[in-house]
Structure formats: C-alpha cells, structure tokens
Design a protein around this motif. Structure first.
Motif, PDB file in Angstrom:
ATOM      1  N   GLU A 114      12.503  -0.589  10.172  1.00  0.00           N
ATOM      2  CA  GLU A 114      13.713  -0.845  10.949  1.00  0.00           C
ATOM      3  C   GLU A 114      14.000  -2.339  10.872  1.00  0.00           C
ATOM      4  N   THR A 115      15.186  -2.694  10.406  1.00  0.00           N
ATOM      5  CA  THR A 115      15.424  -4.072   9.976  1.00  0.00           C
ATOM      6  C   THR A 115      15.509  -5.077  11.114  1.00  0.00           C
ATOM      7  N   ALA A 116      16.171  -4.714  12.232  1.00  0.00           N
ATOM      8  CA  ALA A 116      16.439  -5.725  13.263  1.00  0.00           C
ATOM      9  C   ALA A 116      15.166  -6.355  13.822  1.00  0.00           C
ATOM     10  N   PRO A 117      14.181  -5.558  14.303  1.00  0.00           N
ATOM     11  CA  PRO A 117      12.933  -6.199  14.743  1.00  0.00           C
ATOM     12  C   PRO A 117      11.890  -6.279  13.638  1.00  0.00           C
ATOM     13  N   ASN A 118      12.240  -5.783  12.413  1.00  0.00           N
ATOM     14  CA  ASN A 118      11.318  -5.791  11.267  1.00  0.00           C
ATOM     15  C   ASN A 118      10.020  -5.063  11.611  1.00  0.00           C
ATOM     16  N   VAL A 119      10.154  -3.812  12.045  1.00  0.00           N
ATOM     17  CA  VAL A 119       9.018  -2.994  12.457  1.00  0.00           C
ATOM     18  C   VAL A 119       8.881  -1.811  11.503  1.00  0.00           C
ATOM     19  N   ILE A 120       7.655  -1.564  11.036  1.00  0.00           N
ATOM     20  CA  ILE A 120       7.386  -0.428  10.152  1.00  0.00           C
ATOM     21  C   ILE A 120       7.381   0.858  10.972  1.00  0.00           C
ATOM     22  N   LEU A 121       8.220   1.817  10.580  1.00  0.00           N
ATOM     23  CA  LEU A 121       8.308   3.093  11.275  1.00  0.00           C
ATOM     24  C   LEU A 121       7.446   4.164  10.627  1.00  0.00           C
ATOM     25  N   SER A 122       7.271   4.081   9.303  1.00  0.00           N
ATOM     26  CA  SER A 122       6.524   5.106   8.579  1.00  0.00           C
ATOM     27  C   SER A 122       5.940   4.496   7.314  1.00  0.00           C
ATOM     28  N   SER A 123       4.709   4.896   6.969  1.00  0.00           N
ATOM     29  CA  SER A 123       4.054   4.431   5.746  1.00  0.00           C
ATOM     30  C   SER A 123       3.452   5.620   5.012  1.00  0.00           C
ATOM     31  N   THR A 124       3.494   5.559   3.688  1.00  0.00           N
ATOM     32  CA  THR A 124       2.841   6.568   2.868  1.00  0.00           C
ATOM     33  C   THR A 124       2.293   5.892   1.617  1.00  0.00           C
ATOM     34  N   SER A 125       1.223   6.445   1.050  1.00  0.00           N
ATOM     35  CA  SER A 125       0.637   5.884  -0.173  1.00  0.00           C
ATOM     36  C   SER A 125       0.911   6.819  -1.342  1.00  0.00           C
ATOM     37  N   PHE A 126       0.932   6.247  -2.543  1.00  0.00           N
ATOM     38  CA  PHE A 126       1.149   7.052  -3.745  1.00  0.00           C
ATOM     39  C   PHE A 126       0.282   6.489  -4.868  1.00  0.00           C
ATOM     40  N   PRO A 127      -0.409   7.362  -5.620  1.00  0.00           N
ATOM     41  CA  PRO A 127      -1.279   6.890  -6.703  1.00  0.00           C
ATOM     42  C   PRO A 127      -0.470   6.543  -7.954  1.00  0.00           C
ATOM     43  N   ILE A 128      -0.887   5.487  -8.632  1.00  0.00           N
ATOM     44  CA  ILE A 128      -0.307   5.112  -9.922  1.00  0.00           C
ATOM     45  C   ILE A 128      -1.287   5.434 -11.044  1.00  0.00           C
ATOM     46  N   GLY A 129      -2.556   5.054 -10.856  1.00  0.00           N
ATOM     47  CA  GLY A 129      -3.583   5.329 -11.851  1.00  0.00           C
ATOM     48  C   GLY A 129      -3.875   4.119 -12.715  1.00  0.00           C
ATOM     49  N   TYR A 130      -4.438   4.369 -13.920  1.00  0.00           N
ATOM     50  CA  TYR A 130      -4.822   3.306 -14.851  1.00  0.00           C
ATOM     51  C   TYR A 130      -3.729   3.068 -15.885  1.00  0.00           C
ATOM     52  N   PHE A 131      -3.583   1.822 -16.275  1.00  0.00           N
ATOM     53  CA  PHE A 131      -2.837   1.460 -17.477  1.00  0.00           C
ATOM     54  C   PHE A 131      -3.876   0.857 -18.423  1.00  0.00           C
ATOM     55  N   ALA A 132      -4.626   1.712 -19.097  1.00  0.00           N
ATOM     56  CA  ALA A 132      -5.817   1.257 -19.815  1.00  0.00           C
ATOM     57  C   ALA A 132      -5.497   0.554 -21.125  1.00  0.00           C
ATOM     58  N   ASP A 133      -4.371   0.897 -21.735  1.00  0.00           N
ATOM     59  CA  ASP A 133      -4.076   0.274 -23.020  1.00  0.00           C
ATOM     60  C   ASP A 133      -3.500  -1.120 -22.813  1.00  0.00           C
ATOM     61  N   LEU A 134      -3.753  -2.000 -23.764  1.00  0.00           N
ATOM     62  CA  LEU A 134      -3.306  -3.382 -23.644  1.00  0.00           C
ATOM     63  C   LEU A 134      -1.793  -3.496 -23.660  1.00  0.00           C
ATOM     64  N   ALA A 135      -1.134  -2.538 -24.271  1.00  0.00           N
ATOM     65  CA  ALA A 135       0.325  -2.604 -24.341  1.00  0.00           C
ATOM     66  C   ALA A 135       0.971  -2.249 -23.014  1.00  0.00           C
ATOM     67  N   GLY A 136       0.213  -1.604 -22.112  1.00  0.00           N
ATOM     68  CA  GLY A 136       0.769  -1.214 -20.824  1.00  0.00           C
ATOM     69  C   GLY A 136       1.745  -0.069 -20.962  1.00  0.00           C
ATOM     70  N   GLY A 137       2.678   0.030 -19.998  1.00  0.00           N
ATOM     71  CA  GLY A 137       3.650   1.102 -20.052  1.00  0.00           C
ATOM     72  C   GLY A 137       4.402   1.227 -18.750  1.00  0.00           C
ATOM     73  N   THR A 138       5.273   2.225 -18.669  1.00  0.00           N
ATOM     74  CA  THR A 138       6.113   2.456 -17.493  1.00  0.00           C
ATOM     75  C   THR A 138       5.907   3.872 -16.988  1.00  0.00           C
ATOM     76  N   ARG A 139       5.841   4.021 -15.676  1.00  0.00           N
ATOM     77  CA  ARG A 139       5.705   5.339 -15.073  1.00  0.00           C
ATOM     78  C   ARG A 139       6.727   5.494 -13.952  1.00  0.00           C
ATOM     79  N   ASN A 140       7.253   6.699 -13.825  1.00  0.00           N
ATOM     80  CA  ASN A 140       8.171   7.028 -12.733  1.00  0.00           C
ATOM     81  C   ASN A 140       7.369   7.609 -11.570  1.00  0.00           C
ATOM     82  N   VAL A 141       7.674   7.147 -10.376  1.00  0.00           N
ATOM     83  CA  VAL A 141       6.925   7.552  -9.186  1.00  0.00           C
ATOM     84  C   VAL A 141       7.914   7.942  -8.091  1.00  0.00           C
ATOM     85  N   THR A 142       7.574   8.990  -7.334  1.00  0.00           N
ATOM     86  CA  THR A 142       8.370   9.410  -6.178  1.00  0.00           C
ATOM     87  C   THR A 142       7.482   9.426  -4.941  1.00  0.00           C
ATOM     88  N   ALA A 143       7.968   8.836  -3.861  1.00  0.00           N
ATOM     89  CA  ALA A 143       7.228   8.813  -2.595  1.00  0.00           C
ATOM     90  C   ALA A 143       8.124   9.338  -1.482  1.00  0.00           C
TER      91      ALA A 143
END
Length: 393
Positions: free
Chosen positions: A72-101
């Motif tokens: 909530e922006t006015a008092p800058n208070v967190i109302l809800s939190s959730t975590s989401f796994p990304i995992g490893y980016f093991a290759d040196l070239a890296g990469g991009t992943r799409n995530v939904t939370a």
C-alpha cells in the motif's frame, strides 16, 4: 606413495567442489511486464494479484529465488508477500525465464480508492541481487462513498480545570502538579505542571508528571485537539531555555499515537492539531478504517505531560478541547456505563445509562439503556431533566 595418495584426495575434493553450485559472478535483472488485478472489490473481500515477470541472469551458478510484495503506497506498508523459485542458471551464457507469482490480498473494510504497487526482489543464499517495482495502480473498494453529514461534539470533560482535576487521571513519577488560581487563560483556574532538574545519572525523558483522560467514541470520523499553554524554565545563563522545552501533548486513538511537543511560550499561545490528518499518512486503509470508520467505540486518550530535560521547567495549561466529528444522528461519545443515576429518596427512579455528552461545568447528559430518551444529571447527582432522543441529535 603418500604424496600420490594425497594428490588423489585433493583431486577428489576439487571435483566435488566443482559440482556444487557456487554464487560467483551473479548478474541478474528482473522486469515486471504485467500485473493482473480486479478494478473493483467489495470491502473486506479477498482477491488475487497476479504478476508476470522476466528474469535474466548471466554467469551464475547460484540457486535463485524471488519474493513479490503487494504494497500500500501511502504508508509504504507490505500487505502480502509470496515467494517464487527461479532455480539455477548454470551455463556461463545465462538466459531468460518467465515467472508468474500470485499474491492473496484482503481489501480494507472501507469504501475508498485504494492505491497499491508490486515490488519484486531476487535472492541468492547470500544476499539480494536485484529487483523491480510496478505501479502504482488503483483499486476501487466498494462504490464511490457518499459524502456524510457530520456533527462535531466536544468530548473532553473539565478541559478548563474549573472543577479541579475532576475527570482527569494523574500520572507522576517526578515533579509537581497543582491547580492554580493565580494564572488562567480564561475563567479562574488552570493546570500547573512543574518538573525540577533531573537526578544525577537520569536520562532526559525518563521522568514525567501530567494528567490524562480517556473517552470511548463511537462512529468516529475525525478528531481535533486544542489547548492553551504558557511555560517557562529556570536555567543557567549559558543554557538556552528554548532547548529545554519538555512539554508534550499526547493523543492516542485506538492503538495509534500522535505526540506534539510544546515549549517556548512565555505568554499564552494555542496548540491546534488535526489528529486525523496527522495519523493518516502512517496508516493503511484497514488501520484507518479500524479507528476512524468503525461503528465500534474507539478509546481516545489525551495526555498533558512534562518530561525531565535538565532544568526546572514550568507549564500552565488551560481550555483544553478535543473535538470529535461523527455522522449526523450518532451519539457523540460513549463512556463506561453508569448505574444508579438519580436518587431514589428524591422520588426519581434509578436509571442505567451511558454518557453521551459532557460540559466543563459539571452537567452530564446520559442516554438511557432501557428507553429512548436523554437524561440530564446535575452536579449533585439528582435527575434534572429528560428529553426525547431526537431533540439531542
């Protein structure tokens, strides 16, 4: 032979270490590209905020997780939190992943426009490594609220101290407290607080002298406090009195407190604060609704205090007012129930009632718990007058 065996052991250890994902050269970026939420919700309704993100990492062997907050922006208070796994980016070239939370959020019990935003942060086992925000966006809670017709009532009893300390509770760990007839802003009396210099080894603010009063207010919409103050201090010539002002007016509404310092008034000056507006930036809509849009009685406590601050400080206070706004037709305020109002030997039946208004002159109005009328109680406790309820509103 021993040297050869040692080489084998070292090689095996190095091989095992190389197989463990390591958080070195972590470089990640996060982009929030979509936030899905209902534009209109009902007060108290539970709903979901769905956030879609792109996570891009390069040269990382660390396991990465993310956290998404709905804020909530006015008092800058967190109302809800959730975590989401990304995992490893093991290759040196890296990469991009799409995530939904998905976050679960509960709307406040108040009709209003509600401004939120989402904030995402990426973490390794060592530290945060990046983040992004999206918003703000607005959700309408309920329908557009209709403007209320309000009435304002003074809810403080004996704010001019003409009846001594009636209605006030004394709080004192050090110092002196008296009712003086020598100095007053109006009338003939005022509250006088005195705080001598602190004891050796006592920190500033550790000792207090003052008075307080608590009133329970139903249907509270706004609150304003006013008081007249005249103070002074006795200090060594090399100390500025303006630095020693230790007066404090404290207003607690429900579980939230606003504190106003005073000092430096060598003649009568007025303190005037809109407590509602001062509280609003620090509260979420749900907190705001719990004290300022609740049909339950909310305790309001006003305290007039002096704290020790290194010198002999004196403050006079008079004509203290606390004004509460409530919807038109509501009872201005409720206190604890009184029993046995009236005197049976005067031919007046006993009445169980709640206080609905008070004046500094000692006349109290009570609302009957058994009948719809208002009872006026005189200073001597005798029942003086009864009025229909509608004549009071």
């Amino acid at each position: 032979m021993i040297l050869k065996g040692l080489r084998v052991v070292l090689f095996a250890v190095a091989l095992l270490i190389s197989m463990i994902p390591a958080a070195h050269a972590v470089g990640c970026s996060l982009q929030i590209f979509a936030v899905d939420y209902p534009p209109i919700v009902e007060p108290g309704q539970s709903f979901q905020v769905t956030t879609q993100m792109n996570v891009t990492c390069s040269q990382s062997k660390a396991y990465i997780v993310g956290r998404l907050d709905v804020v909530e922006t006015a008092p800058n208070v967190i109302l809800s939190s959730t975590s989401f796994p990304i995992g490893y980016f093991a290759d040196l070239a890296g990469g991009t992943r799409n995530v939904t939370a998905v976050n679960k959020v509960v709307a406040p019990p108040l009709q209003a426009n509600w401004t939120l935003q989402v904030s995402a942060t990426l973490f390794t086992s060592v530290s945060a490594i990046g983040g992004s925000q999206k918003g703000p966006f607005t959700i309408m809670v309920g329908h557009a609220p209709l403007p209320e017709r309000l009435q304002t009532a003074s809810i403080l009893n004996n704010g001019d101290f003409e009846n001594g300390l009636d209605g006030w509770s004394v709080e004192k760990s050090y110092g002196y407290l008296t009712i003086t007839n020598k100095v007053a802003h109006s009338g003939s009396s005022a509250l006088k607080l005195q705080m001598p210099p602190r004891h050796f080894g006592t920190i500033d603010g550790a000792m207090v002298v003052g008075v307080s009063q608590t009133i329970s207010v139903a249907d509270l919409r706004s609150l304003r406090v006013r008081a007249w103050v005249m103070d002074g201090c006795y200090a060594p010539w090399y100390v500025s009195c303006s630095l020693l002002g230790s007066g404090r007016l404290r207003v607690q509404v429900g579980g939230f407190t606003e504190t106003y310092d005073f000092g430096g008034c060598s003649s009568w000056c007025q303190i005037d604060h809109n407590v509602t507006e001062d509280l609003k930036p620090r509260l979420t809509l749900a907190q705001y609704a719990s004290i300022l849009h609740s049909d339950r009685a909310v305790p309001v406590t006003i305290s007039l205090e002096l704290l020790n601050a290194g010198s002999y400080f004196v403050a006079h206070l008079d004509d203290v007012q606390v004004s509460a706004s409530v919807p038109l037709g509501s009872t201005p305020f409720l206190s604890q129930s009184f029993h046995g109002v009236g005197m049976s030997n005067q031919g007046v039946p006993e009445v169980n009632a709640n206080v609905v208004a008070a004046s500094s002159r000692g006349l109290l109005w009570f609302r009957s718990l058994s009948e719809e009328h208002i009872v006026k109680l005189m200073e001597n406790g005798f029942l003086a007058k009864q009025l229909p309820l509608e004549s009071f509103n």
